[in-house]
Design an enzyme around this catalytic site. Sequence first.
Site: not given
Ligand code: PLA
Length: 458
Positions: A187, A268, A304
């Site tokens: 991510w 995570d 989510k």
């Molecule tokens: N960790 C991972 C692996 C994630 O994909 C995301 C969110 C988070 C943590 C953090 O989410 P939160 O802080 O909202 O609880 N990833 C998303 C959104 C869904 C983003 O980038 O913020 C994504 O589209 O990858």
Amino acid sequence: MRPQVSLSGAHGSPTDRRLSALARHLADAHSAFSMDSQNANQTISPSPTAAFNGDSVFANVVRAPEDPILGVTVAYNKDTSPIKLNLGVGAYRTEEGKPLILNVVRRAEQMLVNDQSRVKEYLPIIGLADFNKLSAKLIFGADSPAIQENRVTTVQGLSGTGSLRVGAEFLAKHYHQRTIYIPQPTWGNHPKIFTIAGLSVKTYRYYDPSTRGLHFQGLLEDLGSAPTGAIVLLHACAHNPTGVDPTLEQWEQIRKLMRSKGLLPFFDSAYQGFASGSLDADAQAVRIFVADGGECLAAQSYAKNMGLYGERVGALSIVCRTADVASKVESQLKLVIRPMYSNPPIHGASIVATILKDRDMFHEWTIELKAMADRIITMRQKLFDALSSRGTPGDWSHIIKQIGMFTFTGLNTEQVAFMTKEYHIYMTSDGRISMAGLSSKTVPHLADAIHAAVTRIV
Ligand code: PLA
């Protein structure tokens, strides 16, 4: 210069004493202010006269690029085409393409609103006690010995991101090894969160583009050569962006290797229940690490799996060897949190606690969660079928093999740009698409776009 303040009879009546104290306070504030403004002139303003001749003191600020994920939504919002489709950020949509508020969440909110005894006082620094306890049970299992032995400290965090950040700040301050290994790819926010907290970020091989699967050998080699004690970030399930998870046997091998080298796992968990539809199955990787009695960290998000994206509700747990260590760790987590945001918001955590502590509501949640996971799995099959029926060149079986919110399509940056320009389909430039943003109605449009992209842009 200190302002001249003189009050006669300052040692007289209580009123005089209060006035005298106020005067002293004003004088101190004045001298503090003039010191601040001197510092500001020396260190921040590009030119001492900027404010007077009309230039901004921020004129030297360089424009930053949009975020690679959230910026996709910014671009999408600007598009006026009626056929536009946002498959960028991982946000669940219904078959009608609408955001979803779970029924059980609405029910919990209604109960909270109707409860006249509820107030909006500050939460403690570590958040809502019930929420923390229930969150630990959710991820580690209700019968987890670590919880029973009070070896776990859990603090409420600002969703997954905030929980990762608090964990990272704690490690940077109190852990002897400041290197964290993150999967390649991962991510996009991970490297930023850890770097900014003061950790040094390295990567381990995770994904093999040639098989579109796990690079298990590379993973073992890279973790095998990591320095003793290094921190390792692991996606608990539904790896983002690849949708590729180790099997349970592979997890077991990873665990053995990490424990033998004293590597510290930092999980995570942003998608518990979203990958398989089962909360327990999606927590298996975390639980096998906790079962061996060793230590680890886990960041949880309810964005989510409960659809609470904007409520920013999550938790950080640190599993320790003993209850004594856990309570000391908790005391230090408070020192991380207090100057960062003081204490967390109450509403989202109250919703989660209401649902987790009521047997019926918990059950209702698991059903709604499974329906979301199942709809995503159905979309995988539909997209795969649509590409097969179009005879789209290439092997697309990874669409049905991958798990979780995203498909890592293998489309390149040019192909993604083409799909956005010609088909108004928005996705991250690494070719990741959010399956949760797709519906039966939009699958043909996406399949047409992918077909055109791979046949026209090689
Ligand atoms: N960790 C991972 C692996 C994630 O994909 C995301 C969110 C988070 C943590 C953090 O989410 P939160 O802080 O909202 O609880 N990833 C998303 C959104 C869904 C983003 O980038 O913020 C994504 O589209 O990858």
